[in-house]
Motif scaffolding. Structure first.
Motif, short mmCIF file in Angstrom:
data_model
loop_
_atom_site.label_atom_id
_atom_site.label_comp_id
_atom_site.label_asym_id
_atom_site.label_seq_id
_atom_site.Cartn_x
_atom_site.Cartn_y
_atom_site.Cartn_z
N TRP B 666 25.80 43.89 42.28
CA TRP B 666 24.89 42.99 41.55
C TRP B 666 25.42 41.56 41.53
O TRP B 666 24.69 40.61 41.78
CB TRP B 666 24.73 43.53 40.12
CG TRP B 666 24.09 42.60 39.12
CD1 TRP B 666 22.99 41.82 39.32
CD2 TRP B 666 24.52 42.38 37.76
NE1 TRP B 666 22.71 41.12 38.17
CE2 TRP B 666 23.62 41.43 37.21
CE3 TRP B 666 25.55 42.89 36.98
CZ2 TRP B 666 23.74 41.00 35.88
CZ3 TRP B 666 25.66 42.45 35.67
CH2 TRP B 666 24.77 41.51 35.13
N LEU B 667 26.73 41.43 41.26
CA LEU B 667 27.30 40.10 41.05
C LEU B 667 27.76 39.42 42.33
O LEU B 667 28.19 38.28 42.29
CB LEU B 667 28.48 40.22 40.07
CG LEU B 667 28.08 40.71 38.67
CD1 LEU B 667 29.30 41.00 37.82
CD2 LEU B 667 27.16 39.69 37.98
N THR B 668 27.67 40.13 43.47
CA THR B 668 28.25 39.54 44.69
C THR B 668 27.28 39.55 45.88
O THR B 668 26.78 38.52 46.28
CB THR B 668 29.57 40.25 45.06
OG1 THR B 668 29.32 41.63 45.22
CG2 THR B 668 30.62 40.03 44.00
N THR B 669 27.02 40.74 46.43
CA THR B 669 26.25 40.78 47.69
C THR B 669 24.75 40.93 47.52
O THR B 669 23.99 40.63 48.41
CB THR B 669 26.71 41.97 48.57
OG1 THR B 669 26.55 43.18 47.83
CG2 THR B 669 28.15 41.83 49.00
N GLU B 670 24.33 41.43 46.36
CA GLU B 670 22.93 41.82 46.21
C GLU B 670 22.07 40.64 45.77
O GLU B 670 21.86 40.41 44.59
CB GLU B 670 22.81 42.98 45.23
CG GLU B 670 23.53 44.23 45.72
CD GLU B 670 23.35 45.41 44.78
OE1 GLU B 670 22.30 45.52 44.14
OE2 GLU B 670 24.29 46.21 44.68
N GLU B 671 21.57 39.92 46.75
CA GLU B 671 20.78 38.73 46.44
C GLU B 671 19.30 39.02 46.65
O GLU B 671 18.88 39.52 47.69
CB GLU B 671 21.20 37.58 47.36
CG GLU B 671 20.52 36.27 46.99
CD GLU B 671 21.08 35.07 47.75
OE1 GLU B 671 21.20 33.99 47.15
OE2 GLU B 671 21.41 35.21 48.95
N LEU B 672 18.52 38.68 45.63
CA LEU B 672 17.06 38.77 45.72
C LEU B 672 16.53 37.39 46.10
O LEU B 672 16.95 36.39 45.51
CB LEU B 672 16.47 39.20 44.38
CG LEU B 672 16.85 40.61 43.91
CD1 LEU B 672 16.61 40.76 42.42
CD2 LEU B 672 16.05 41.65 44.70
N TRP B 673 15.64 37.37 47.06
CA TRP B 673 15.15 36.07 47.53
C TRP B 673 13.63 36.11 47.69
O TRP B 673 13.12 36.83 48.54
CB TRP B 673 15.82 35.73 48.86
CG TRP B 673 15.77 34.28 49.25
CD1 TRP B 673 16.61 33.28 48.82
CD2 TRP B 673 14.85 33.64 50.16
NE1 TRP B 673 16.27 32.09 49.41
CE2 TRP B 673 15.20 32.27 50.23
CE3 TRP B 673 13.77 34.10 50.92
CZ2 TRP B 673 14.51 31.36 51.03
CZ3 TRP B 673 13.07 33.19 51.71
CH2 TRP B 673 13.45 31.84 51.77
N TRP B 674 12.95 35.38 46.82
CA TRP B 674 11.50 35.26 46.92
C TRP B 674 11.18 34.00 47.72
O TRP B 674 11.80 32.95 47.50
CB TRP B 674 10.86 35.13 45.53
CG TRP B 674 10.81 36.42 44.78
CD1 TRP B 674 9.78 37.31 44.75
CD2 TRP B 674 11.81 36.97 43.90
NE1 TRP B 674 10.08 38.38 43.94
CE2 TRP B 674 11.31 38.20 43.40
CE3 TRP B 674 13.08 36.55 43.49
CZ2 TRP B 674 12.04 39.00 42.50
CZ3 TRP B 674 13.80 37.34 42.61
CH2 TRP B 674 13.28 38.55 42.13
N HIS B 675 10.22 34.12 48.63
CA HIS B 675 9.85 32.94 49.41
C HIS B 675 9.35 31.85 48.47
O HIS B 675 8.47 32.10 47.64
CB HIS B 675 8.78 33.30 50.43
CG HIS B 675 8.59 32.24 51.45
ND1 HIS B 675 7.85 31.11 51.21
CD2 HIS B 675 9.07 32.12 52.71
CE1 HIS B 675 7.89 30.34 52.28
NE2 HIS B 675 8.62 30.92 53.20
N PRO B 676 9.93 30.66 48.57
CA PRO B 676 9.60 29.63 47.57
C PRO B 676 8.13 29.19 47.59
O PRO B 676 7.64 28.67 46.59
CB PRO B 676 10.54 28.47 47.91
CG PRO B 676 11.06 28.74 49.28
CD PRO B 676 10.97 30.21 49.50
N GLN B 677 7.44 29.39 48.70
CA GLN B 677 6.02 29.02 48.72
C GLN B 677 5.12 30.23 48.42
O GLN B 677 4.33 30.21 47.49
CB GLN B 677 5.63 28.40 50.07
CG GLN B 677 5.96 26.92 50.17
CD GLN B 677 7.43 26.69 50.52
OE1 GLN B 677 7.96 27.31 51.43
NE2 GLN B 677 8.09 25.81 49.78
N SER B 678 5.26 31.27 49.22
CA SER B 678 4.32 32.39 49.07
C SER B 678 4.64 33.26 47.86
O SER B 678 3.77 33.95 47.34
CB SER B 678 4.35 33.26 50.33
OG SER B 678 5.56 34.00 50.39
#
Lengths: 513, 775
Positions: B666-678
């Protein structure tokens, strides 16, 4: 789905003699018998066949894209008199690819007595070790781990060796467990060698596979698997619209995730000549059909500096199925093979029918997912110049996770040094542009100059005009730019003439690679 | 099988998971492995292609014309409530009127096979007519617009502003903390099979069968007694199958009821991740006052959580975050403000720790800053702030901490991990290492056990003793890998003094034990263990009465143990006594019930006694980072964790280690990334969302249980273990921060965000370098 089992492997079958032009069933060994499938779709996955048609539900679907390992199975091929077992992800392998091979799943390991409940089964040492070491919690990933560990167990038993804990962790890099934190699984990987030995009984499997050798090359509606390079080349020339299939590690996703219709498939995996890896005229020649595992192993032998890239390239099941030729032909801007090969000055051999041409790999890529392959042409091999004195190579990969992660950026950095002078440089980066591309400006800043702090700074500055990276889920443009510059600095620190730093001083991975 | 199966005593010994032998053979069935009933149809969901919009219509005819499609359902087809929210009723099963996030289910396609259903559902983009609206994609944007799923919450003690004003030193700071995907290996799945007289049987991978029963009943306008929900096991839950399984149960049930055919809904992994919510990401901003020793005198903090589009479990998650901001520390004056920002993303939900980890990490960041500002070792500053045992022992929410063991526990770990010597060694290493820097951190955990809502803290069980002396136990908890069934079986075997292999635990089933609580908040074995023990005790008392009546002696002198019953000097085999009791018409089965005593909670004032007890722990982690690339590696971790008197040390160690690695992810590798436009979640599969692998488990991993009895009257004086150890890897994150800090000789607080990907680490390294150069 109709499915016929023949209990004893017959020599060449009693039916009408099949010819290369006849459509025939897909035949493979599974659960003690030869399975014969005569109306299986060419893109039916091995996992769906197992679970839905064969009703073997021990193998699980976790992600349906070859990234979690819950569906790991073993596929055996006859190598001489022995069977070579390799793990693959059943979720992205198509059933016709099993033709002539043996499929082994988690259900095949324990010795079960049909009169007894499952609890009374005599577990395989791998399974027993997992129980003893508390290696399962929710149990869903467990069948996949058990298969990866069994493949490891068989390989080491055959050699009379045992893996180190580090080697075990590398073997398991394609198996995700969300419950245990892995320590007990790694314990089990060591414990399994302490239990009474139990090997796969290969004789009946080998006999079945030998009998399957007499089958003509597989031909199905929309699926062809020629066995010679000449046949393959002729078929490719005749069917330029057909889809070339090698390891299924990318195309499997087109089917599972994008529902793409592949049309006619031309499978490269049966052409033995294309799997060859050898040294010719000072070059390492890697056949386009050689597995990623074999290709990276060969590269690592000649260039120890790429070993980290090898171990971090996807996972063992993907490296077993996927091919370096496929990885190169696919031409992903973040594929890790291309930066290393381009830095090494590799060339690519293309073939159309009888005609063969060769070009520098760096010229092969035109634009995002576009290359110089002509209709009817295919990648036959990659040629890599063997190492010579005074050359330096480094391969760096940056990703969020050490294992089995697509790079945010990756690079191959090659130098020809003459004392303190950089005679030549080839730097190729992935993840920095729409294609894997050389850093011509940075190279020029070094060529003919002394390898010192000042030239390094010039090269780092030049990188800014070499690339205009994008931001995406793996990294921002800003990170890519800074990290690329810093990797040049790392190269310098490692290879500078005066007091170079050791890997131990420069890499957080030095203890595990 | 394992030798310990037959050994006694049972409780307190290391036993394998009850299904381990099945797991390893692929013989443990999950919902998708159940043999399909003839005529089974398959469902797939059509998802919103936009993050926010008005739903104008769906081209159902196009969908119905697809090969293999049998039916298509949308919101209009739901006979009852189109609603599956667990608390606030703002969670539609299928979108109605408004599209709230990219990935929201809009319609369900039912087809003859799963692939046909998925292919048709994938036409969503073409068939959904909508008018796009501007989305709000981040918690801070929602907060700026004062857009919340529930009103802000305030937890206060004393006058924080006045305390801050009077403090010797004041520091302010902020911290951005990402969310986390549960990534249960088995995805969401429900398989609904019509039963007689309008009834439905739903096999569902869920932590909360009763809530599934209720939501299905409401959606279909059925009495609860017509809906049976069964769950034998889950392939992982971690909170993600508490409320989030409801949508899938409801859609499968709706289709099965409408079509009078069995219907299975198993979303593909990508759809699962696009549809369901996860751990809340938080944004923190604080001001803290402290003295020269680093003792906190006052603190004020904003906690802004990304709730997603609906409330789901966000209110209790925020409550738990607020109630864990203190972690192990006495905060004399505190004002903590919790905001659950509404955004156009998946609705965030339960995940192991349930807000607790987020709240507690904030105070650890604050103390880290305070220590650096004072040039002190962070462990000394932490220790200066620990709760006392007789004073300074009241939490900001008014509960007295009566079982505090944090000081001796930390002291033991500090010594066993050689903290001080390694601190010195690391400083020496960093002084001469140009590229790599090492970091060390030792962090404590205090975690409150119980549901914050008092009435959830109850459980039921059924225990059957058959005439052959075998025993079947059933309870309201669910098995998701945590070993609950193993522990319950051990409790029952222990109570009746029999071999463990006499006892089997069967699937959780709403037709057996009714009105169950979610298996959540770490309470599974506390609640269900006690309930099963209660049932076993009743049987034992009846058997004792029968034995004394038959063989003489006092009832209270009858002893059960070693698979035998000792009565009036006679030793009778257990199965023999059972057989005799049956002939004498003694009831050999019993229900059991348990309700946790002494809990109360004022939800408005955020005051009361929400926890039965606290679990403690501490961990020390050492990392090395690469200041050129931001890469890092955990080189050693030492853990000492309190599970009271362990019911099963093997399972408890497994929980502690698993939580450690999961929390580290959770604190290191697990990154959630939402597309900043869509607004599309781009990390929606394991190819892009990276949970730890075997190589991320440190080669040097020393985990031990802190051997002590729980002073609270819990099942065999054990403590809950599911969630608390998830806070242990704070030490990993803070060790990384310590290593980054070394770049600036520990003069600058590194602005390190979580997850600390290589990019986040390099950003922090560069920021520290820049700040150091300026100074």
């Amino acid at each position: 789905m109709s499915q016929a089992h023949t209990s004893a492997p017959s020599a060449s079958g009693g039916g009408p003699a099949a010819t290369p032009d006849t459509v025939r069933p897909v035949r493979f060994f599974h659960r003690g018998e030869i399975v014969s499938l005569d109306d299986v779709s060419p893109t039916r996955t091995v996992l769906n066949w197992l679970r839905e048609d064969a009703h073997c539900t021990g193998t699980k679907e976790g992600c349906n894209e070859g990234d979690c390992g819950a569906c790991t199975v073993m596929v055996g091929e006859l190598h001489g008199e022995h069977i070579a077992w390799q793990t693959v992800n059943a979720c992205i392998q198509f059933v016709p690819v099993l033709d002539g091979k043996a499929l082994m799943t988690v259900e095949d390991l324990a010795k079960t007595d049909p009169q007894q409940p499952a609890a009374a089964a005599v577990l395989h040492p791998v399974q027993q070790a997992m129980v003893d070491c508390h290696g399962s919690q929710c149990g869903f990933c467990t069948p996949g781990f058990v298969m990866s560990m069994t493949a490891c167990y068989e390989r080491h038993q055959a050699l009379g060796t045992q893996p180190t804990r580090q080697e075990l962790a590398d073997e398991l890099s394609g198996n995700l467990c969300r419950c245990t934190g892995y320590r007990p699984i790694l314990d089990a990987g060591q414990r399994m060698f302490e239990l009474p030995v139990q090997r796969i009984d290969e004789a009946p499997i080998a006999a079945a596979l030998r009998s399957l050798r007499n089958e003509p090359p597989l031909r199905r509606p929309d699926f062809r698997a020629p066995r010679t390079l000449a046949d393959f080349a002729a078929l490719r020339a005749a069917k330029p619209e057909a889809r070339l299939l090698a390891g299924c590690t990318d195309i499997g996703l087109w089917v599972n995730k994008q529902f793409r219709d592949l049309g006619e498939i031309l499978y490269i995996g049966e052409v033995a000549e294309l799997k060859a890896i050898g040294e010719v005229d000072g070059m390492l020649e890697i056949g386009a059909g050689a597995s990623l595992e074999d290709a990276w192993s060969a590269l690592s032998r000649h260039w120890p500096a790429v070993r980290e890239m090898h171990l971090r390239f996807a996972s063992p099941p993907i490296r077993h199925a996927g091919t370096m030729g496929g990885n190169i032909a696919n031409g992903s801007p973040i594929g890790d093979s291309a930066p290393v090969l381009i830095a090494l000055g590799a060339s690519i051999v293309l073939r159309h029918g009888e005609a063969v041409r060769e070009m520098p790999l760096e010229d092969f890529y035109v634009d995002y997912m576009k290359n110089r392959l002509e209709p009817g042409e295919f990648v036959q091999a990659l040629r890599v110049p063997l190492p010579r004195a005074s050359q330096v190579l480094r391969a760096y990969k940056l990703s969020k996770r050490y294992d089995s992660d697509i790079s945010g950026l990756a690079c191959g950095l090659w130098l020809q040094l003459d004392g303190e002078i950089v005679r030549d440089a080839r730097f190729a980066f992935g993840g920095m542009a729409a294609i894997v591309k050389r850093a011509k400006g940075a190279e020029a800043a070094l060529r003919g100059h002394a390898w010192n702090e000042a030239t390094l700074q010039a090269a780092m500055a030049a990188l800014d005009s070499d690339y205009t990276p994008l931001s995406d889920l793996r990294a921002s443009d800003n990170y890519r730019r800074r990290a690329a510059r810093n990797l040049l600095q790392r190269l310098f620190l490692e290879t500078r003439p005066a007091s170079p730093l050791s890997t131990k001083q420069i890499s957080v991975w030095s203890d595990i690679v | 099988m394992n030798a310990p199966q037959d050994t006694l005593p049972v409780v307190g010994t290391a036993r394998p998971h009850e299904s381990a032998h099945l797991h390893v053979a692929g013989a443990a069935p999950y919902v998708d492995d159940i043999a399909e009933v003839q005529g089974t149809l398959h469902a797939a969901l059509g998802l919103s292609p936009v993050a926010h919009g008005r739903l104008l219509g769906i081209d159902l005819d196009t969908l119905r014309a697809q090969p293999g499609v049998v039916a298509v359902f949308s919101a209009a087809d739901i006979p009852g409530a189109n609603e599956c929210g667990p608390i606030v009723h703002d969670d539609p099963i299928l979108a109605d009127g408004v599209l709230h996030y990219l990935g929201q289910p809009v319609f369900a396609v039912i087809a003859t096979d799963r692939l046909a259903a998925r292919r048709a559902a994938a036409l969503a983009k073409q068939v959904i007519r909508h008018e796009a609206l501007p989305p709000v994609l981040t918690a801070l944007d929602g907060h700026a617009k004062q857009q919340y799923v529930v009103p802000p919450m305030h937890l206060k003690r004393g006058d924080a502003s006045a305390a801050l004003a009077a403090s010797e030193q004041r520091v302010s700071g902020s911290f951005s903390l990402g969310g986390q995907e549960q990534f249960y290996l088995e995805g969401q799945i429900s398989y609904a099979i019509p039963q007689e007289d309008g009834g439905l049987l739903v096999h569902c991978s869920t932590q909360h069968p009763t809530e599934m029963q209720h939501t299905v009943a409401h959606a279909l306008k059925l009495g609860a007694h017509r809906v049976q929900v069964v769950c034998r096991r889950m392939g992982g839950g971690f909170g993600g199958k508490e409320s989030q399984s409801a949508l899938f149960a409801c859609v499968a049930a709706l289709a099965a009821a409408k079509l009078k055919r069995p219907v299975k809904l198993r979303p593909d992994r990508d759809d699962d991740m696009l549809i369901t919510g996860r751990r809340h990401g938080f944004e923190f901003q604080w001001e803290v006052g402290h003295d020269a020793e680093g003792r906190i005198t006052g603190v004020e903090i904003d906690l802004v959580a990304n709730a997603g589009f609906s409330a789901d479990l966000s209110p209790p998650v925020m409550t738990r975050a607020l109630c864990h901001f203190d972690n192990a520390y006495w905060l004399p004056a505190v004002a903590a403000h919790g905001y659950c920002a509404r955004t156009n993303t998946q609705s965030n939900t339960a995940f192991r720790g349930f807000g607790g980890p987020q709240g507690a990490l904030a105070i650890e960041m604050i103390l880290d800053d305070v220590a650096r500002g004072l040039g002190k070792d962070p462990l000394d500053v932490r220790r200066a702030n620990f709760y006392g045992t007789s004073e300074c022992n009241v939490t900001p929410y008014g509960q007295v901490v009566r079982d505090n063991i944090i000081e001796p526990l930390v002291a033991r770990l500090e010594e066993s991990c050689d903290y001080r010597a390694r601190r010195t060694q690391i400083a020496a290493f960093n002084a001469t290492s140009p590229v790599l820097k090492r970091g060390l951190a030792l962090t404590p955990v205090k975690f409150g056990i119980s549901f914050n809502v008092a009435h959830f803290n109850q459980a039921g069980a059924l225990v059957h003793v058959y005439t052959d002396g075998t025993i079947l136990a059933n309870h309201g908890g669910t098995e998701m890998g945590q070993g609950l069934n193993t522990k319950v079986a051990m409790v029952v075997a222990h109570e009746l003094g029999v071999r463990l292999d006499r006892v089997r635990v069967t699937a959780t089933d709403t037709h057996k034990v009714a009105n169950t609580s979610a298996t959540a908040a770490s309470t599974g074995s506390d609640l269900n263990g006690k309930a099963a023990q209660d049932a076993a005790k009743q049987i034992k008392h009846r058997l004792a009465g029968f034995a004394a009546g038959k063989h003489g002696g006092a009832v209270e002198d009858v002893r059960f143990g070693n698979d035998r019953v000792l009565v009036n000097g006679l030793s009778v085999p257990f199965d023999e006594l059972v057989q005799q009791a049956y002939f004498a018409r003694v009831q050999l089965w019993s229900d059991g019930f348990y309700a946790t005593p002494g809990l109360h909670w004022d939800r408005e004032k955020l005051q009361g006694n929400p926890f039965f007890y606290f679990a403690y722990g501490a961990a020390c982690s050492e990392v090395v980072i690469d200041t050129l690339s931001g890469e890092w590696k955990l080189t050693r971790a030492d853990v000492l964790h309190d599970v009271g008197q362990s019911l099963n040390p093997a399972i408890d160690i497994g929980q502690v280690e698993g939580a450690f690695i999961q929390g580290m992810g959770w604190l290191t590798t697990e990154e959630l990334w939402w597309h900043p436009q869509s607004g599309k979640l781009m990390t929606h599969a394991p190819s892009t969302y990276k949970i730890p692998t075997a190589n991320d488990c440190p080669a040097d991993f020393r985990v031990a249980l802190y051997d002590t009895q729980n002073p609270a009257d819990t099942i065999h004086r054990s403590k809950a273990v599911g969630e608390p150890p998830l806070l242990l890897p704070f030490s990993v994150f803070l060790a990384i921060r310590d290593a980054v800090s070394a770049v600036g000789d520990h003069k600058v607080n590194p602005p390190l965000r979580a997850p600390s990907t290589p990019e986040a680490i390099l950003d922090a390294v560069d920021a520290v370098r820049a700040a150091t150069a300026e100074a």
